[in-house]
Enzyme design. Structure first.
Site, PDB file in Angstrom:
ATOM      1  N   ASP A  87       0.826  -1.207   0.000  1.00  0.00           N
ATOM      2  CA  ASP A  87       0.000   0.000   0.000  1.00  0.00           C
ATOM      3  C   ASP A  87       0.858   1.254   0.000  1.00  0.00           C
ATOM      4  O   ASP A  87       0.614   2.205  -0.760  1.00  0.00           O
ATOM      5  CB  ASP A  87      -0.901   0.023   1.242  1.00  0.00           C
ATOM      6  CG  ASP A  87      -2.146  -0.822   1.086  1.00  0.00           C
ATOM      7  OD1 ASP A  87      -2.796  -0.735   0.042  1.00  0.00           O
ATOM      8  OD2 ASP A  87      -2.472  -1.575   2.016  1.00  0.00           O
ATOM      9  N   LEU A  88       1.856   1.290   0.862  1.00  0.00           N
ATOM     10  CA  LEU A  88       2.661   2.493   1.023  1.00  0.00           C
ATOM     11  C   LEU A  88       3.430   2.834  -0.245  1.00  0.00           C
ATOM     12  O   LEU A  88       3.468   3.996  -0.666  1.00  0.00           O
ATOM     13  CB  LEU A  88       3.626   2.320   2.204  1.00  0.00           C
ATOM     14  CG  LEU A  88       2.956   2.185   3.574  1.00  0.00           C
ATOM     15  CD1 LEU A  88       3.985   1.805   4.634  1.00  0.00           C
ATOM     16  CD2 LEU A  88       2.249   3.459   3.957  1.00  0.00           C
TER      17      LEU A  88
END
Length: 402
Positions: free
Chosen positions: A175-176
């Site tokens: 996600d990051l």
């Protein structure tokens, strides 16, 4: 509403249709750098991560998860599934530079908010889509989840003890990275728009970004055709570069080249290893990594972690403790760099957030506003930006639109 430039992205306005983590990471970065970020949330529910708890931040009703990715944003509740909500979004877009979204492929088109539907009316709009698998390809319709992408993207095959099971990274790295690559794409598109006046679509797939950061391990595979094995905490191309037990815990030892290994051996009374061809070069040490570990383990057990760090740092040999998060946030370097910021929250409490790591000498990140409570800025944005009166906003709320 005021668009006076503050920060490197000051004067820019972002319509944020993202939730959970990848998209909010992207838009928080834009907000930290000065953009005005208007976060659209579902009435009565909001971003899913408001419910990703415990833990909640004490006395705020907000999850720690939500607080971590939503500072410097204005929360506007709006149901974009309803025509009235869609109409409000279209009005907001008249003064927005960027739209960021992480809906499933094609979902926003059902509401008249897809890229193809907006690009002619808003030719300067930069439209960033973050999805699990990108806008095309056989997996495009699938939902994307961090653990799923870590598994499919190969990093789990590289992570964990050689004798154990594949492991994901302990934070949602898929996600990051997708959020950060999305931000990079937006910044590139802004530069292009400054030169040409034209906006464009940015297509970020979490699997794509995951493959991109396989880095040296991905290249090791491409060079050999062999899947790199799980090595625990060891490095695939350098040895010794791993954890070792000490007298009272563990230490990371990072010997990055042959001159450093020579200094290390002389410092720990192991000069004999320098005459052994199995230890003579990094390539040989990697080839004989088991022997390297077996030979150095009793040596490293002879001192405490603190004693080793003091001795090895004096010789400029890479080493460090394996910190808990309590130790991380108490670390003098972390404190000196101001890695935690306190912000006044709408609840009346003070919340702590992890600072933006981008250090700009002239236009550093700003911490203008704490992560908002749900709908905190609905009246401000709809009234100040769209000129809606109180009665009109109240009518939208009555219908469940706002």
């Amino acid at each position: 509403m005021d668009r006076t430039p503050t920060g490197p992205l000051g004067g820019l306005r972002v319509l944020d249709l993202t939730r959970v983590l990848a998209g909010p990471t992207c838009t928080q970065m834009l907000g930290d750098l000065g953009a005005e970020v208007i976060k659209i949330e579902r009435p009565g529910a909001g971003d899913d991560t408001r419910g990703f708890a415990p833990p909640f931040w004490p006395n705020t009703g907000e999850s720690a998860y939500f607080l971590g990715a939503n500072r410097n944003k204005k929360s506007v509740t709006l149901d974009i599934a309803k025509p009235e909500g869609q109409a409000v979004v279209h009005r907001l877009l008249e003064s927005c530079d960027i739209l960021a979204e992480n809906f499933k492929v094609g979902a926003l088109a059902k509401y008249g908010l897809g890229w193809e539907q907006l690009k002619e009316k808003h030719p300067r709009l930069i439209y960033c889509s973050i999805t699990g698998f990108g806008q095309d390809g056989p997996y495009a319709p699938r939902p994307g989840y961090d653990a799923l992408v870590q598994a499919m993207g190969g990093v789990m095959s590289l992570t964990g003890d050689p004798a154990g099971t594949p492991q994901k990274v302990g934070i949602p790295i898929a996600d990051l990275f997708a959020g950060l690559y999305g931000c990079i794409g937006i910044l590139a598109a802004l530069n292009h728009r400054n030169a040409t006046g034209q906006g464009q679509r940015i297509d970020i797939g979490m699997l794509d970004t995951h493959v991109a950061w396989l880095a040296n391990q991905g290249m090791n595979y491409l060079a050999t055709g062999e899947n790199p094995p799980r090595l625990g905490n060891q490095h695939p191309n350098i040895a010794p570069y791993q954890e070792f037990p000490t007298q009272d815990g563990y230490i990371i030892l990072a010997v990055g080249n042959d001159p450093t290994f020579e200094r290390f051996c002389k410092a720990v009374g192991q000069e004999r290893l320098l005459a052994d061809e199995r230890f003579a070069t990094n390539a040989k040490r990697v080839e004989n990594r088991g022997l390297v570990t077996e030979t150095l383990t009793p040596v490293m057990r002879s001192k405490t972690t603190a004693e080793w760090i003091e001795a090895l740092e004096a010789l400029k040999i890479g080493c460090g403790p394996i910190n808990t998060l309590e130790q991380v946030f108490a670390d003098p370097q972390v404190k000196a760099r101001g890695c935690v910021v306190e912000m006044p929250h709408a609840s009346g409490e003070t919340v702590k957030v992890i600072a933006n790591p981008v250090r700009l000498s002239a236009t550093p990140p700003a911490y203008k506003s704490a992560p908002p409570v749900l709908g905190q800025h609905t009246a401000e944005v709809l009234g100040g930006l769209l000129g809606m009166g109180g009665a009109e906003i109240a009518a939208l709320k009555e219908k469940g639109v706002a």
